[in-house]
Enzyme design. Sequence first.
Site, PDB file in Angstrom:
ATOM      1  CG  ASP A 102      -6.585  -6.646  -4.228  1.00  0.00           C
ATOM      2  OD1 ASP A 102      -5.437  -6.623  -4.712  1.00  0.00           O
ATOM      3  OD2 ASP A 102      -6.924  -5.928  -3.270  1.00  0.00           O
ATOM      4  CE1 TYR A 152      -4.256  -1.570   0.426  1.00  0.00           C
ATOM      5  CE2 TYR A 152      -3.040  -3.052   1.874  1.00  0.00           C
ATOM      6  CZ  TYR A 152      -4.173  -2.761   1.129  1.00  0.00           C
ATOM      7  OH  TYR A 152      -5.214  -3.650   1.091  1.00  0.00           O
ATOM      8  CG  LEU A 209      -3.003 -11.421  -3.558  1.00  0.00           C
ATOM      9  CD1 LEU A 209      -4.045 -11.249  -4.658  1.00  0.00           C
ATOM     10  CD2 LEU A 209      -2.804 -12.897  -3.269  1.00  0.00           C
ATOM     11  CG  ASP A 210      -5.591  -7.921   0.289  1.00  0.00           C
ATOM     12  OD1 ASP A 210      -5.991  -6.753   0.140  1.00  0.00           O
ATOM     13  OD2 ASP A 210      -5.891  -8.626   1.252  1.00  0.00           O
ATOM     14  N   PRO A 211      -2.613  -5.469  -1.593  1.00  0.00           N
ATOM     15  CG  PRO A 211      -1.654  -3.337  -1.785  1.00  0.00           C
ATOM     16  CD  PRO A 211      -1.624  -4.576  -0.940  1.00  0.00           C
TER      17      PRO A 211
END
Length: 931
Positions: free
Chosen positions: A614, A584, A609-611
Amino acid sequence: MFCKRVTLFTKRKVIRHLAFYSTGKPRRVIAIRREDQSVWERRAAFSPSNVNRLVRNGVRVIVQPSNRRAYPMQSYINAGAIIQEDISEASVIFGVKQTPIDLLIPNKTYCFFSHTIKAQEANMPMLDAILAKNIRLIDYEKLMDNAGNRVVAFGKYAGVAGMINILHGLGLRLLALGHHTPFMHVGPAHNYRNSSMARQVIRDAGYEVALGMMPKSLGPLTFVFTGSGNVSQGSQEIFQELPHEYVPPEMLRKVAEHGSPNKIYGCEVRRRHHLVRKNGGGYDPDEYEEFPERYISTFAQTIAPYTSVLVNCIYWAVGSPKLLTIPDAKHLLIPSHTPWLPISVGAPALPHRMLAICDISADPGGSIEFMNECTTIDTPFCLYDADRNKDTKSFKGPGVLVCSIDNMPTQLPRESTDFFGDLLYPYAEDIMSSDATRPLEEHKLSPVVQGAIITSNGKLTPAFEYINELRMANNRSRHKVEGRDQQTSVVILGSGLVSAPVVEYLARDKNIAVTVASQVKEEADALAERYGVQSEYLQANDDNALKELASKSRLVISLLPYDLHGAVARACVSCGAHMVTASYVRPEVQELHDIAKEAEITLLNEVGLDPGIDHLLALECIHDVQNHGGRIDSFVSYCGGLPAPEFSDNALRYKFSWSPRGVLLNTISGAKYLSKGQVVEVLSGGELMSVARDLDFLPGFAFEGFPNRDSTKYSSLYGIEDAHTMFRGTLRYKGFAETMKAMQLFGFIDPSPHPSLHPEGPKITWRQFACELLGLMDPSIFYENLKTRLAERIGSTGAQAIESLGLLSDEPIVKCGSPLDTMSHYLTKRLQFEKHETDFVALRHEIGVTWSDGKKERREVTMTLRGDPHSHSAMARTVGLPTAIAAKMVLDGEIQQRGVVLPFEPVVYKSLLSRLRYEGITAKEVIRPLN
C-alpha cells in the site's frame, strides 16, 4: 651467399656472447613469460627495444614463444633475446597479468600485476601458491615514488583505450535510444592499428559535432573525469580531439541546462570537489590520507546528476568512500523530469541524464559499487538498470551503459608495451639483483622496489601482512554456515503460511543459506524439505536463542507476532545482523534507531501488505503527480485480506490463515485521521466498529471499511502535508463490523484476564461462559431462553451471529487467560481456511489531485489478487514476496540506510514494485477528471 649469412649470424652471436661479460658483472638471466590470462592479452613487460638495451648491458633475456604477442618473435630475436619454452634458468621472471598456479616456478622472483593487495578473493589461491613455493613477488602496482605516485603503469593507455571504447559505445547506445550521432563512426579501440588512427576518426566526429550535427534533443553532453593521474590524462587526451570546453564542477548544472550542442563539455573532478568530513564538513588532504573513513563523497548529489558520461580513473582503497553506491546509482537511473533533459517534438526523450560510465579503474565493488564484475573485450558493454539487471546483448532498454574492461591497454598492445617498458626499464637493474633463495634482508634494494615486494621467503612482507587481516575479514563477512561456506546466512523466524513465499524466493539464490526457525518444528521441517533449506527449533520468547541465531546470520526476517519484533530487533543489533519485518514499526523497535545506525545495522519495517505494498503504490502515484507539478489534496486508502467471496460463509465473513489475535485486537483499538482539514479521533474500546461504512469501488463486492490506526502521521511520511484529507482504512466484507461489535458488547474481545479462563482453573464450555457473561447463575438454562437473553443484550442479529460461530455450544473451551486470547485460539480452528479454499486481497487508493492550471482529477489505484489453493495464498504472496525482495535488496546493498528504515525512498519502492510486477502482483490505475 649461404656462407656469408652464416658468417653474419655467427658474428652477431659472438657479439651478444661477449656482451654478457663485457661489463664485468655476474651473468644475469631474466625471462619474459607468455601471457595466458586472456586470449586478448598481447602486451609484454618489455618491448624489443627495451630487450636490446638489456642485452647490450650483459643480460641474458629469455622470451617464451608466443604468436599472440603484439611484437612478433623475430623482433625479439633481432633484439638479442633467446626464444625458448623453458624459462627455469631465469632468476627473475617478468609478466604482465596473473600467472597460473601450475606454471609458477619455485624460488624465483616474479614481477606482474598480481591483484592481491586488496585480498581479492579470486587471486588468493595464487597468493597461497606463491608463498608455498618461496616466490618473491614484486607487484608493479606498488612501485611508487616518495610521494606515493605509481612510477610503472599502463595507465595512460588504459585511459586512451577506455575513452575510445566509451565513445564507440555511446554512439551505439544513443542510436538505440533513437538518436544518430557522429559517434556512430567511432569503433572499439582494438579495431585500430594504433591510437593515431583512432584519434583521426574521433577528430572527424568532432568536426561533425562542431557543425551542429548532434541531435538538439540530446542537449549538451558533459564528460566528467575523476582523478588527474596517468589514466585520466590518457582519456582526456582523446577527449580533447573533440570540440570541447572545460568547466569546474560547480558549473556543471548550468552547462547541463544551457550549454551548446556544438561542443562537448569536460570536467576534471579531484578529491577536494566531492569529499567532505562526515562531521563538520570540509576537506583536509593529509587527514584524508590517514583517516579516509572519516569522509563521505557528495559526488552522487552534486556532480553525477549533471553528468552525461562518467570516466572513472581513480584508484579506490578499501575503506575509502565510494563514488557511487548502489542506492546512488538507482536514484540516478530513475527517469527524470528535469529542465536539462530537453524534449523535442518527434524526438525520443532520454530516460535520465547519465548515459554511460567508463570505469577504467575496473575495481569490482570499488568506487562504482554496483560494478561488481568487469566487462571484457569480447563483451565490452552492459546496460545496468535500477533493478540491478545487466543486459550484455542489447543497447536498447533502461539503464546506463557501462564499460569496465580490466585490461584496456591490451587493445593498443604495441604502444602500451613501449610505454610500460620504458617506465619499467630504469628499475630493471635493481629488480634483477633479487635472489629469491636469499633472505630479503641481505639485499640492498631501492625504496621503490623494496616497497613493491608483496611476498618473500615464504611469507608476506611486513607492509602487506594486512592482506591476511583482510582475508579473515572477508571470511567473517560471508557469515559462514556449516556446510555452506560460500553462502550468506539468512534466518526466517516463523513457519506459517506467509513464510513459504519468503523461503521460496530467497532459496532461488544459491548463494543464500536459508534457515527456517520456528517453535512448530514440524512446519519448519516441511518448509525446509520443500525448498531445500535448513530448519531449527526456536522458542520465540527465548532471548538467548534469538541472539544465538542472529549471531550466525547476516540478516533475520521476523514473521513472528508483531509484539515479538522488539526482542528480535534487540538481538539483531547486539549481534550485528540486519532485520526485515512486514509489520508496523513497534515503539520498542523505534527506540533502537540510533543504536542500530551507529552499529551500521538496518531494521527495515513495513514491507508486507498494509503496511507495505500500500505504501509503495501510494508513493509511486504521489511522486508521479508531484514530479509533474501537481498537488495532492486528499488521500483515501483501504486494504484488506479476505476469504474469496464463495468462502466467506460465516457470520464474520472472514477466515484466518494465521493467529487472529492481531485482527481482533485492532477492532478495539483507536484510530485517527484527517478529514477535510479536521482531525478525527476514534476512541479505543470498541468505537471503531461503529464508524464502518459501505464501499462500492468494486460494485460486484459487498465491502465495508473502517479507519486503521493513526493515518495522520503519513501526511509527512508521504510528503503530502498540504492534503486536507488523509485516511488509511481496513477493508472487510459487509457484516464483519456488525458481528464484531456484537462480540465486543458480549465481552468476547476483552484483553483483560478472566478468572474462568485461567488455564489451571476448572473446565468450562462456551455455553457456561456465555451464561457467566450474561450474569446467569444457572448454566442449565433452557437454550431458547439463553438466546433470548443474549438478544436482549446485543440484539437479535448479533445473537444469531454469536450462535452461528458456535459460541453457545457445549464445546469445552481451551482457556488462554483472557477472552481475547481464548477467542483467538478458538477462531484459529473454527474459521481456518480449508485446503481447497482460497483467499482474496483487495487494495484501493483514491488520490485527489490539483494541477497548476486549476484542473482537478482523482487517481484510483486498485489491486486485487486471488490465492492459489495449490500454491500460496494471496495474503502469503502479498506479505511474503515484498518482504523477501526487500531482504534481498538489503543483502545486495541496494538498501544501505541504517537504523530504523521504512521503504519510502524512490530507489527502494520503485525496485520493489518492479520486482513484484515481475512476480505477477500488479495494480490498475484510472484517472478521472473532476472538473
